[in-house]
Scaffold this motif. Structure first.
Motif, PDB file in Angstrom:
ATOM      1  N   GLY A  57     -18.887 -37.966  15.202  1.00 52.44           N
ATOM      2  CA  GLY A  57     -17.539 -38.275  14.742  1.00 52.44           C
ATOM      3  C   GLY A  57     -16.467 -38.228  15.812  1.00 52.44           C
ATOM      4  N   TYR A  58     -16.854 -38.041  17.077  1.00 53.23           N
ATOM      5  CA  TYR A  58     -15.861 -38.016  18.151  1.00 53.23           C
ATOM      6  C   TYR A  58     -15.394 -39.432  18.465  1.00 53.23           C
ATOM      7  CZ  TYR A  58     -13.742 -37.195  22.753  1.00 53.23           C
ATOM      8  OH  TYR A  58     -12.872 -37.137  23.817  1.00 53.23           O
ATOM      9  N   LEU A  89     -14.726 -33.455  27.452  1.00 57.59           N
ATOM     10  CA  LEU A  89     -14.900 -32.204  28.182  1.00 57.59           C
ATOM     11  C   LEU A  89     -16.341 -31.745  28.066  1.00 57.59           C
ATOM     12  CD1 LEU A  89     -13.518 -29.664  29.570  1.00 57.59           C
ATOM     13  CD2 LEU A  89     -13.318 -28.752  27.247  1.00 57.59           C
ATOM     14  N   LEU A  90     -16.936 -31.415  29.205  1.00 60.68           N
ATOM     15  CA  LEU A  90     -18.268 -30.814  29.205  1.00 60.68           C
ATOM     16  C   LEU A  90     -18.091 -29.302  29.163  1.00 60.68           C
ATOM     17  CD1 LEU A  90     -20.016 -33.002  31.919  1.00 60.68           C
ATOM     18  CD2 LEU A  90     -20.586 -32.935  29.511  1.00 60.68           C
ATOM     19  N   ASN A 137     -14.164 -30.922  21.880  1.00 64.91           N
ATOM     20  CA  ASN A 137     -13.699 -32.289  22.083  1.00 64.91           C
ATOM     21  C   ASN A 137     -13.009 -32.864  20.858  1.00 64.91           C
ATOM     22  OD1 ASN A 137     -14.506 -33.393  24.858  1.00 64.91           O
ATOM     23  ND2 ASN A 137     -16.341 -32.286  24.235  1.00 64.91           N
ATOM     24  N   LYS A 138     -13.522 -32.580  19.673  1.00 74.06           N
ATOM     25  CA  LYS A 138     -12.861 -33.098  18.472  1.00 74.06           C
ATOM     26  C   LYS A 138     -11.489 -32.467  18.298  1.00 74.06           C
ATOM     27  CE  LYS A 138     -15.465 -34.016  14.797  1.00 74.06           C
ATOM     28  NZ  LYS A 138     -16.486 -33.913  13.730  1.00 74.06           N
ATOM     29  N   LEU A 139     -11.367 -31.174  18.656  1.00 77.77           N
ATOM     30  CA  LEU A 139     -10.077 -30.504  18.529  1.00 77.77           C
ATOM     31  C   LEU A 139      -9.092 -30.996  19.589  1.00 77.77           C
ATOM     32  CD1 LEU A 139      -8.436 -28.175  17.147  1.00 77.77           C
ATOM     33  CD2 LEU A 139      -9.184 -26.758  19.057  1.00 77.77           C
ATOM     34  N   PHE A 158      -9.103 -33.581  21.842  1.00 78.19           N
ATOM     35  CA  PHE A 158      -8.805 -34.991  22.106  1.00 78.19           C
ATOM     36  C   PHE A 158      -8.657 -35.858  20.861  1.00 78.19           C
ATOM     37  CE2 PHE A 158     -10.952 -33.515  26.008  1.00 78.19           C
ATOM     38  CZ  PHE A 158      -9.906 -33.727  26.893  1.00 78.19           C
ATOM     39  N   ASN A 159      -9.089 -35.340  19.703  1.00 79.99           N
ATOM     40  CA  ASN A 159      -8.950 -36.108  18.463  1.00 79.99           C
ATOM     41  C   ASN A 159      -8.008 -35.446  17.464  1.00 79.99           C
ATOM     42  OD1 ASN A 159     -12.423 -37.313  18.206  1.00 79.99           O
ATOM     43  ND2 ASN A 159     -10.732 -37.982  19.484  1.00 79.99           N
ATOM     44  N   ASP A 160      -7.520 -34.243  17.765  1.00 82.78           N
ATOM     45  CA  ASP A 160      -6.729 -33.471  16.795  1.00 82.78           C
ATOM     46  C   ASP A 160      -7.490 -33.319  15.484  1.00 82.78           C
ATOM     47  OD1 ASP A 160      -4.552 -33.232  18.541  1.00 82.78           O
ATOM     48  OD2 ASP A 160      -3.766 -35.185  17.918  1.00 82.78           O
ATOM     49  N   ASN A 161      -8.803 -33.264  15.591  1.00 86.82           N
ATOM     50  CA  ASN A 161      -9.657 -33.184  14.410  1.00 86.82           C
ATOM     51  C   ASN A 161      -9.948 -31.721  14.098  1.00 86.82           C
ATOM     52  OD1 ASN A 161     -11.853 -33.144  12.599  1.00 86.82           O
ATOM     53  ND2 ASN A 161     -12.589 -35.119  13.320  1.00 86.82           N
ATOM     54  N   THR A 162      -9.514 -31.273  12.934  1.00 92.71           N
ATOM     55  CA  THR A 162      -9.777 -29.894  12.510  1.00 92.71           C
ATOM     56  C   THR A 162     -10.558 -29.911  11.195  1.00 92.71           C
ATOM     57  OG1 THR A 162      -7.570 -29.829  11.503  1.00 92.71           O
ATOM     58  CG2 THR A 162      -7.808 -28.857  13.688  1.00 92.71           C
ATOM     59  N   ASP A 163     -11.651 -30.660  11.195  1.00 92.09           N
ATOM     60  CA  ASP A 163     -12.489 -30.693   9.993  1.00 92.09           C
ATOM     61  C   ASP A 163     -13.145 -29.327   9.795  1.00 92.09           C
ATOM     62  OD1 ASP A 163     -14.615 -30.560  11.798  1.00 92.09           O
ATOM     63  OD2 ASP A 163     -15.065 -32.697  11.676  1.00 92.09           O
TER      64      ASP A 163
END
Length: 406
Positions: A55-56, A102-103, A145-147, A149-154
């Motif tokens: 989902g990234y 980010l790795l 990475n989801k947090l 660069f995607n502002d994803n807080t699922d």
């Protein structure tokens, strides 16, 4: 002299051998660099496919550049090798400008041990390894990475960071300056003093253009009181002439703090001290203590006093009284207040009397109501209404958004 008896051709032959060996080393170094770039590009491709399957969403070049500057203090346009390592608390962070993620691990995962030897994996095997339920790399790789660069807080991202407050959550909030999600930001603060070796992270942003961390200074004071002021002022005094020369963030990159940012951070802490009141300290005591702190900095920097006066103390609402030996906080108290606004998909939130979902409801607040933080209890913020400060209650952090307009 004996040297005069040595034929010239011997020197020439010796010189030729040195040049030849040096040339071979340079060629080998160049070849090794090419191989390293090739291997890293393959790894980036595999990780990119894996992240997208989880989902990234790959950010735009513009967005990735800005966030890399904000989170890591590094301009991606200055990177020569795709993997840019950083100096962080956990010593493992590297981000790729080509892959735009980010790795979060130290060494390549494309190696496996077989009979005591390191054996390279194929791309297919590498992808299978990342998807393995027992893989130690994958959870934080996805969550970071989801947090960031995607502002994803699922649910996955929230649960990961909430269960790793003392390492991963502290790193993204304190070391990478992440502040967007109020819940994750607030719950990281109780561990702020876990590591005092890099105190500048609590005072300044990694992106030097953003200046000092007003919101965090206020929150640390709300959490720890007068104690945190003395700690941070000591760090400022110890490093007053070091910060402008640059703070290392990687092997070859530094963040340079401007004198204006230093001055403002200092005045902010002085302002917090000047208005501090407790059972142990009266307002007058705090004002005099603030004055002494300021005088100490005048002695460290003989240009500071004139610089502050020329800039009208940066309009931060401070009056310095040499006669009374006080620093008085006159106005602009919004500077030392953290404001939040209500945000809910239902267009209203429940304003409760206690920090739990079963507590009596004081009122129902519409969206975009301005609230001032008093303190935090778990995942609940104790607040007062800006327009009616006598009215106080609790709001869950998931229904609040930080208001940086103050």
């Amino acid at each position: 002299m004996i040297l005069n008896k040595i034929p010239c051709f011997v020197f020439f032959a010796f010189f030729t051998l040195i040049v030849s060996a040096q040339t071979e080393k340079e060629e080998l170094d160049q070849l090794m660099h090419i191989w390293a770039e090739r291997d890293f590009a393959e790894e980036v491709s595999i990780v990119s496919d894996f992240l997208k399957s989880k989902g990234y969403k790959i950010p735009s070049e513009k967005s990735f550049k800005q966030r890399s500057l904000d989170y890591f203090g590094i301009d991606v346009d200055t990177i020569t090798f795709d993997c840019q390592y950083m100096i962080s608390k956990y010593d493992y962070s590297c981000f790729t400008k080509n892959g735009r993620f980010l790795l979060t691990y130290t060494e390549s995962f494309l190696m496996s041990e077989y009979k005591g030897f390191d054996v390279p994996l194929t791309p297919k095997q590498g992808l299978e390894l990342l998807n393995s339920p027992n893989n130690e790399y994958s959870p934080h790789l996805i969550a970071y990475n989801k947090l960031l660069f995607n502002d994803n807080t699922d649910t996955f991202v929230k649960n990961y960071f909430l269960s790793n407050r003392k390492n991963s959550l502290q790193e993204v909030v304190i070391y990478f300056n992440y502040e967007k999600n109020s819940l994750l930001y607030e719950v990281s603060l109780p561990v702020w003093d876990d590591d005092l070796r890099n105190m500048w992270h609590f005072i300044f942003y990694n992106n030097s253009q953003k200046g000092y961390r007003k919101r965090l200074l206020n929150d640390l004071y709300i959490q720890s009181g007068e104690h945190v002021i003395s700690i941070l002022l000591k760090d400022l005094s110890d490093n007053w002439y070091i910060y402008p020369t640059g703070i290392p963030i990687s092997e070859n990159k530094k963040i340079t703090i401007t004198s204006a940012s230093q001055d403002k951070a200092l005045l902010h802490l002085i302002k917090l001290q000047s208005q501090h009141q407790s059972e142990e300290a009266s307002l007058t005591d705090s004002q005099r203590k603030a004055y002494q702190y300021l005088i100490n900095f005048y002695e460290i920097d003989n240009k500071l006093e004139s610089r502050l006066k020329e800039n009208n103390f940066y309009n931060m609402g401070l009056k310095v009284s040499a006669e009374e030996q006080k620093v008085i906080s006159e106005s602009k108290n919004t500077l030392i207040e953290n404001h939040y606004i209500t945000k809910s998909n239902d267009n209203y939130i429940n304003f409760r009397s206690q920090p739990n979902s079963k507590a009596p409801i004081i009122n129902k607040l519409l969206n975009d109501i301005d609230l001032i933080k008093i303190n935090v209890q778990g995942e609940w913020l104790y607040v007062k209404l800006k327009d009616s400060p006598s009215i106080k209650g609790y709001v869950h952090l998931s229904q609040l958004e930080y208001n940086d307009n103050n």
